[in-house]
Write an enzyme that holds these catalytic residues in place. Structure first.
Site, PDB file in Angstrom:
ATOM      1  N   ASP A  99      30.150 -12.759 -13.797  1.00 51.15           N
ATOM      2  CA  ASP A  99      30.561 -13.745 -12.799  1.00 51.15           C
ATOM      3  C   ASP A  99      30.212 -15.134 -13.327  1.00 51.15           C
ATOM      4  O   ASP A  99      29.051 -15.490 -13.373  1.00 51.15           O
ATOM      5  CB  ASP A  99      29.867 -13.465 -11.475  1.00 51.15           C
ATOM      6  CG  ASP A  99      30.545 -14.126 -10.287  1.00 51.15           C
ATOM      7  OD1 ASP A  99      31.531 -14.863 -10.493  1.00 51.15           O
ATOM      8  OD2 ASP A  99      30.093 -13.914  -9.163  1.00 51.15           O
ATOM      9  N   ARG A 133      21.623 -13.365  -2.391  1.00 51.26           N
ATOM     10  CA  ARG A 133      22.456 -12.310  -1.829  1.00 51.26           C
ATOM     11  C   ARG A 133      22.193 -10.965  -2.508  1.00 51.26           C
ATOM     12  O   ARG A 133      22.467  -9.913  -1.942  1.00 51.26           O
ATOM     13  CB  ARG A 133      23.927 -12.723  -1.992  1.00 51.26           C
ATOM     14  CG  ARG A 133      24.894 -11.887  -1.213  1.00 51.26           C
ATOM     15  CD  ARG A 133      26.307 -12.405  -1.291  1.00 51.26           C
ATOM     16  NE  ARG A 133      26.789 -12.503  -2.664  1.00 51.26           N
ATOM     17  CZ  ARG A 133      27.479 -13.533  -3.134  1.00 51.26           C
ATOM     18  NH1 ARG A 133      27.776 -14.546  -2.368  1.00 51.26           N
ATOM     19  NH2 ARG A 133      27.883 -13.547  -4.386  1.00 51.26           N
ATOM     20  N   ALA A 151      25.523 -13.923 -15.633  1.00 51.31           N
ATOM     21  CA  ALA A 151      25.880 -15.191 -14.993  1.00 51.31           C
ATOM     22  C   ALA A 151      26.314 -16.194 -16.056  1.00 51.31           C
ATOM     23  O   ALA A 151      25.597 -16.418 -17.034  1.00 51.31           O
ATOM     24  CB  ALA A 151      24.687 -15.730 -14.218  1.00 51.31           C
ATOM     25  N   ALA A 194      39.078 -19.974  -4.794  1.00 51.22           N
ATOM     26  CA  ALA A 194      37.740 -20.372  -4.367  1.00 51.22           C
ATOM     27  C   ALA A 194      37.434 -19.791  -2.990  1.00 51.22           C
ATOM     28  O   ALA A 194      38.285 -19.813  -2.098  1.00 51.22           O
ATOM     29  CB  ALA A 194      37.643 -21.898  -4.327  1.00 51.22           C
ATOM     30  N   SER A 249      33.202 -12.540  -5.558  1.00 55.89           N
ATOM     31  CA  SER A 249      31.867 -12.115  -5.994  1.00 55.89           C
ATOM     32  C   SER A 249      31.305 -11.026  -5.097  1.00 55.89           C
ATOM     33  O   SER A 249      30.742 -10.041  -5.583  1.00 55.89           O
ATOM     34  CB  SER A 249      30.914 -13.311  -6.027  1.00 55.89           C
ATOM     35  OG  SER A 249      31.330 -14.241  -7.006  1.00 55.89           O
ATOM     36  N   GLY A 290      40.860 -14.250  -7.779  1.00 57.89           N
ATOM     37  CA  GLY A 290      41.134 -14.864  -6.490  1.00 57.89           C
ATOM     38  C   GLY A 290      40.818 -16.341  -6.536  1.00 57.89           C
ATOM     39  O   GLY A 290      40.302 -16.845  -7.540  1.00 57.89           O
ATOM     40  N   SER A 317      37.279 -16.811  -1.942  1.00 53.49           N
ATOM     41  CA  SER A 317      38.165 -15.720  -1.515  1.00 53.49           C
ATOM     42  C   SER A 317      37.423 -14.407  -1.305  1.00 53.49           C
ATOM     43  O   SER A 317      38.009 -13.443  -0.817  1.00 53.49           O
ATOM     44  CB  SER A 317      39.278 -15.518  -2.549  1.00 53.49           C
ATOM     45  OG  SER A 317      38.727 -15.145  -3.794  1.00 53.49           O
ATOM     46  N   GLY A 318      36.143 -14.343  -1.702  1.00 54.66           N
ATOM     47  CA  GLY A 318      35.367 -13.121  -1.569  1.00 54.66           C
ATOM     48  C   GLY A 318      35.254 -12.335  -2.862  1.00 54.66           C
ATOM     49  O   GLY A 318      34.838 -11.177  -2.860  1.00 54.66           O
ATOM     50  N   HIS A 321      24.000 -17.258  -4.619  1.00 56.36           N
ATOM     51  CA  HIS A 321      24.394 -15.986  -5.238  1.00 56.36           C
ATOM     52  C   HIS A 321      23.168 -15.112  -5.487  1.00 56.36           C
ATOM     53  O   HIS A 321      23.196 -13.912  -5.217  1.00 56.36           O
ATOM     54  CB  HIS A 321      25.126 -16.240  -6.563  1.00 56.36           C
ATOM     55  CG  HIS A 321      26.592 -16.444  -6.413  1.00 56.36           C
ATOM     56  ND1 HIS A 321      27.508 -15.561  -6.907  1.00 56.36           N
ATOM     57  CD2 HIS A 321      27.296 -17.440  -5.833  1.00 56.36           C
ATOM     58  CE1 HIS A 321      28.727 -15.999  -6.641  1.00 56.36           C
ATOM     59  NE2 HIS A 321      28.626 -17.134  -5.991  1.00 56.36           N
TER      60      HIS A 321
END
Length: 177
Positions: A85, A57, A38, A15, A20, A13, A17-18, A54
């Site tokens: 990711d 979360r 990472a 930037a 992660s 997706g 866009s959801g 990140h």
């Protein structure tokens, strides 16, 4: 959301866009602990802030391991659910290190195929815009497209994220269109 078990899922997706958040949810459908590989390197304060966001979360059930270049080796060593990711940051690191991108891609494909648990890979789709005006950016865009195509061909499932909504591009058995 109930996720269907996939050995390899590719989440692409743009930037913000959801990607992660969606990928984390896919992995969290499996029993913990979960490994977060990472690839980002904190070269400036803005990137340090992104990395911190990140990390905050994710719950304590996540084990974070930095793998800015040695991603295939880290995937190969994983023993449970793993989230990568992101692929495009890894690709950036490879290009800047003047590493052999094709060899690294092949090693990543092999590691994903041999992984004992599910692997979810996140990548930024960069090929939807204009042709970049410089050779390095064009090389990166083309390499990202080739990387994503090779991974998508091997993946059991491919998801394209738009405005936080997952679009199933390559469904697996049991997915609903």
């Amino acid at each position: 959301m109930t996720e269907i078990f996939s050995r390899v899922t590719l989440v692409l997706g743009g930037a913000r866009s959801g990607k992660s958040v969606h990928a984390e949810g896919v992995i969290e459908a499996q029993p913990p602990p979960w490994l977060y590989l990472a690839t980002a390197q904190a070269w400036d304060d803005e990137m340090r802030d992104r990395i911190a966001l990140h990390r905050t979360r994710r719950s304590a059930d996540w084990i974070t391991q930095d793998a800015p270049i040695d991603l295939p080796e880290a995937v190969a060593a994983a023993r449970g659910p793993v989230l990568v990711d992101c692929l495009t940051l890894w690709l950036t690191n490879l290009i800047l290190a003047e590493a052999d991108v094709e060899a690294a891609t092949g090693a990543l494909l092999s590691a994903c195929a041999d992984a004992p648990g599910p692997v979810v890979l996140v990548g930024s789709e960069v090929g939807l815009g204009i042709v970049p005006d410089n050779a390095l950016a064009r090389r990166f865009r083309d390499a990202a497209g080739r990387l994503h195509q090779r991974l998508a061909a091997q993946a059991d499932r491919v998801v394209f994220m738009v405005a936080g909504l997952p679009m199933i591009v390559k469904p697996q058995l049991g997915d609903h269109a």
